[in-house]
Design an enzyme around this catalytic site. Sequence first.
Site, mmCIF file in Angstrom:
data_model
loop_
_atom_site.group_PDB
_atom_site.id
_atom_site.type_symbol
_atom_site.label_atom_id
_atom_site.label_comp_id
_atom_site.label_asym_id
_atom_site.label_seq_id
_atom_site.Cartn_x
_atom_site.Cartn_y
_atom_site.Cartn_z
ATOM 1 N N ASP A 1 0.853 -1.189 0.000
ATOM 2 C CA ASP A 1 0.000 0.000 0.000
ATOM 3 C C ASP A 1 0.887 1.237 0.000
ATOM 4 O O ASP A 1 2.103 1.149 0.129
ATOM 5 C CB ASP A 1 -0.968 -0.016 1.180
ATOM 6 N N CYS B 1 -13.626 -28.295 8.549
ATOM 7 C CA CYS B 1 -12.386 -27.658 8.083
ATOM 8 C C CYS B 1 -11.279 -28.705 7.967
ATOM 9 O O CYS B 1 -11.107 -29.540 8.856
ATOM 10 C CB CYS B 1 -11.978 -26.553 9.051
ATOM 11 N N CYS C 1 -8.000 -27.937 7.736
ATOM 12 C CA CYS C 1 -6.684 -27.400 8.093
ATOM 13 C C CYS C 1 -6.022 -28.261 9.156
ATOM 14 O O CYS C 1 -6.669 -29.052 9.845
ATOM 15 C CB CYS C 1 -6.791 -25.944 8.553
ATOM 16 N N HIS D 1 -5.505 -21.397 11.462
ATOM 17 C CA HIS D 1 -6.897 -21.773 11.162
ATOM 18 C C HIS D 1 -7.657 -20.627 10.497
ATOM 19 O O HIS D 1 -8.344 -20.836 9.481
ATOM 20 C CB HIS D 1 -7.648 -22.198 12.419
ATOM 21 N N CYS E 1 -7.586 -28.107 12.770
ATOM 22 C CA CYS E 1 -8.855 -28.818 12.980
ATOM 23 C C CYS E 1 -8.698 -30.331 12.849
ATOM 24 O O CYS E 1 -9.470 -31.093 13.429
ATOM 25 C CB CYS E 1 -9.901 -28.312 11.997
ATOM 26 N N ASP F 1 -8.123 -7.347 1.010
ATOM 27 C CA ASP F 1 -7.194 -7.614 2.106
ATOM 28 C C ASP F 1 -7.836 -7.174 3.406
ATOM 29 O O ASP F 1 -8.721 -6.321 3.413
ATOM 30 C CB ASP F 1 -5.877 -6.860 1.912
#
Length: 419
Positions: free
Chosen positions: A91, A354, A356, A385, A359, A316
């Site tokens: 940015d 989930c 991931c 997560h 999890c 974002d």
Amino acid sequence: MSIQFQIDARKALARAGRLVTPHGEIETPVFMPVGTVGSVKAMPQDTLEELGVQILLGNTYHLYLRPGVENVRNLGGLHGFMAWPRAILTDSGGFQVFSLNELRKVTEEGVTFRSHLDGSSHFFSPEDSMAVQIGLGADVIMAFDECTEYPADRSRTKASMELTLRWAERSKKYFEDHKHEVPWGGRQLSVLSSEQTRIPRSTRNENESEAGNDKKRNANHWPLGTDHCLTQSLFGIVQGGMDLALRKESAERTIEIGFPGYAIGGLSVGEPRACTREVVEATLEHLPADKPRYLMGVGTPEEIVEYASLGVDMMDCVLPTRAARHGLLFTSEGRISIKQARYTRDADPLDPNCGCRVCQRYSRAYLRHLYASNEVLAQVLNTLHNLSFYLDTMRRVRHSIRLGEESRFLSSAWSRPKP
């Protein structure tokens, strides 16, 4: 050559496509994790790669103050400095300077501000912002803008918009005159596919057999090949506060200046969410259909789905990482505050839907214990997560668009704690 952008599928206003940058091909719509100071808090770069992060956001203001642009430039730009082979967006620093409030003074030439680190005085002009961002070497950089506060009357909003437009012209002129100074510019990087960017550049360049594999990968990706060389790209930013007429004017005049992509700035500054959506929807109508559209600083899991459905390509937000550090976790069944005592003996996974690593391996009871014990691992696992949840959400959105289906958020209960 600037970035290349192609839309592959549409569903109503939503679009799925590919944005090709010097450091990788990005599937859109995309969510960009925020790595403010060259680091996504609590996440090492190899973990981000495993999660499938395609592009990170860095912050010009913070990196300018520490470690300093020359230090980063001399170490190969942000890509080399932080050992990240994929795409980066920086940015302009405008929003951070805006956030300093009492520590800044805005003039036609630029902004004088005091460092939040040590109180030292600094000055940022559009030219300074461009020089810093060129030195940092991100694939996509942003024009220097003034973020209008909320609320603001029409005269104040219009004056701020006019200043942003003048600064956009100055930003573009400096960028065009100095873009060859990007740290990796002399190497004439070829376009890299998302497959290639999983391999560290040092390995890619030194391993002959891997180079052969890269050529095979190139054949399967649009429009890759060693003859496609891209440069750093500068996006313009549309301002105009909550005034829809000014947003239209800002969009049209920013397009007249000419940029390869356009961002919608000045939102999530305290306005009601309904107002945010109205401004986004109205502004998108006036942005080119064949250019990437970047909505800055949003949002919740529900919001990123909503804005993707309106035709936003890039988003974002610090929310998934910041919330994780405070024990707030997003799941398909709703929002969980893992600090609560109710999870002390809960053997269930955080989110049964989930995939991931968190999890699949850890219980809510263990995650609650880590957080209550102030263990650093709590920040790591919580952040992993939440980022995975956001990235998976965007994958589902892209998949839905390509199938011609409406994208829906998994749970409307995300915003309230799980009972």
